[in-house]
Design a protein around this motif. Structure first.
Motif, PDB file in Angstrom:
ATOM      1  N   GLY A  19     -59.414 -15.817 -20.497  1.00  0.00           N
ATOM      2  CA  GLY A  19     -58.513 -15.319 -20.414  1.00  0.00           C
ATOM      3  C   GLY A  19     -58.507 -13.994 -20.347  1.00  0.00           C
ATOM      4  O   GLY A  19     -57.738 -13.271 -20.750  1.00  0.00           O
ATOM      5  N   TYR A  21     -56.862 -12.198 -17.767  1.00  0.00           N
ATOM      6  CA  TYR A  21     -56.057 -11.885 -16.793  1.00  0.00           C
ATOM      7  C   TYR A  21     -55.317 -11.226 -17.888  1.00  0.00           C
ATOM      8  O   TYR A  21     -54.653 -10.415 -18.196  1.00  0.00           O
ATOM      9  CB  TYR A  21     -55.710 -12.713 -15.810  1.00  0.00           C
ATOM     10  CG  TYR A  21     -56.671 -12.591 -14.915  1.00  0.00           C
ATOM     11  CD1 TYR A  21     -57.023 -11.874 -13.661  1.00  0.00           C
ATOM     12  CD2 TYR A  21     -57.698 -14.171 -14.606  1.00  0.00           C
ATOM     13  CE1 TYR A  21     -57.999 -12.136 -13.099  1.00  0.00           C
ATOM     14  CE2 TYR A  21     -58.803 -14.207 -13.743  1.00  0.00           C
ATOM     15  CZ  TYR A  21     -58.843 -12.955 -13.136  1.00  0.00           C
ATOM     16  OH  TYR A  21     -59.562 -12.917 -12.003  1.00  0.00           O
ATOM     17  N   ARG A  22     -54.973 -11.929 -19.071  1.00  0.00           N
ATOM     18  CA  ARG A  22     -53.618 -12.272 -20.317  1.00  0.00           C
ATOM     19  C   ARG A  22     -54.032 -10.465 -20.960  1.00  0.00           C
ATOM     20  O   ARG A  22     -53.617  -9.932 -21.418  1.00  0.00           O
ATOM     21  CB  ARG A  22     -53.332 -13.481 -21.153  1.00  0.00           C
ATOM     22  CG  ARG A  22     -53.526 -13.776 -20.721  1.00  0.00           C
ATOM     23  CD  ARG A  22     -53.511 -15.809 -20.876  1.00  0.00           C
ATOM     24  NE  ARG A  22     -52.661 -15.221 -22.754  1.00  0.00           N
ATOM     25  CZ  ARG A  22     -53.382 -15.030 -23.399  1.00  0.00           C
ATOM     26  NH1 ARG A  22     -54.637 -15.569 -23.801  1.00  0.00           N
ATOM     27  NH2 ARG A  22     -52.267 -14.939 -25.277  1.00  0.00           N
ATOM     28  N   VAL A  68     -55.433 -11.074 -28.159  1.00  0.00           N
ATOM     29  CA  VAL A  68     -55.960 -10.848 -26.778  1.00  0.00           C
ATOM     30  C   VAL A  68     -57.251 -10.439 -26.053  1.00  0.00           C
ATOM     31  O   VAL A  68     -58.074 -10.821 -25.753  1.00  0.00           O
ATOM     32  CB  VAL A  68     -54.312 -10.943 -26.157  1.00  0.00           C
ATOM     33  CG1 VAL A  68     -54.347 -11.420 -24.349  1.00  0.00           C
ATOM     34  CG2 VAL A  68     -53.396 -11.165 -27.001  1.00  0.00           C
TER      35      VAL A  68
END
Length: 240
Positions: A19, A21-22, A68
């Motif tokens: 995750g 790049y998110r 995130v």
């Protein structure tokens, strides 16, 4: 070698499950919102209003992106966690880059939407009259020190009673966030004594992380928790 690769986190660049790049997009958006809303409040000239604006902007950003990326939105926090091995080096450096880009974007949008008469109050940090650069460095060091120390304590994975207040830890706009300061400086083209707004907070954050991890000591974790690899912060559990 395996430990070095894990510390660097190079595998996250190609691992879609990481995750990364998110998380980078999340950090970009978080600092964009911080600079847009926080710096936008400076025109009021009211210290309480400015503090509330920055605090609420950060709290809102963390609520939105914390699950995130961990909701760092501050290189001092990122370096503080990176130096104690809670954030892989590559992820941490990429976070800082995207935080800076986000801060520039936020300040740029703010300037584009502001009347020319307001440009003197778009959040550029500067030393007060009579304050020397060395004194300013010390102030920034200790501001970031207490910030990261609070973050470490509030987000300790083995201290579940603090989960509810983690997004509300104090984060002001008085420097102590290199990306926030950098965004305003770039957009307004003002870099007087800018080095201290990087060196002070980053060293303060790193010192706080090291002291929390190796001197004060984090809360006692279960064997399962202590063996867990780094993951981005979740809404019900933040790892420090």
């Amino acid at each position: 070698m395996a430990n070095l690769k894990e510390a660097l986190g190079a595998n996250e660049l190609t691992d879609k499950k990481s995750g990364l790049y998110r998380a980078l997009v999340a950090e970009f958006l978080g600092t964009l919102l911080l600079n847009f809303f926080g710096c936008g409040s400076v025109i009021t000239g009211n210290v309480v209003a400015i503090s509330l604006a920055f605090g609420l902007a950060v709290a809102s950003a963390i609520q939105g992106i914390g699950h995130v990326s961990g909701g760092h939105v501050n290189p001092a926090v990122t370096f503080g966690l990176m130096v104690i091995g809670k954030v892989p080096v590559i992820r941490g450096l990429l976070y800082v880059i995207l935080q800076c880009i986000g801060a520039i974007a936020g300040s740029g949008i703010l300037r584009a939407l502001s009347a020319e008469r307001m440009e003197h109050a778009l959040g550029v940090v500067s030393l007060s009259p009579g304050v020397t650069p060395v004194q300013g460095f010390g102030i920034e060091f200790f501001l970031a020190f207490i910030l990261v120390l609070v973050v470490c304590g509030a987000c300790d994975a083995a201290k579940p009673d603090s989960k509810g207040i983690a997004p509300l830890v104090p984060r002001t706009g008085a420097g102590m966030n290199p990306a926030r300061s950098f965004g305003s400086a770039v957009v307004m083209g003002l870099f007087d004594d800018h080095w201290l707004y990087w060196v002070g907070p980053i060293l303060g954050g790193m010192a706080a992380g090291l002291i929390y991890a190796f001197v004060i000591g984090p809360a006692k974790e279960s064997q399962e928790s202590s063996n867990r690899a780094y993951t981005v912060a979740a809404t019900d559990e933040k790892e420090v």
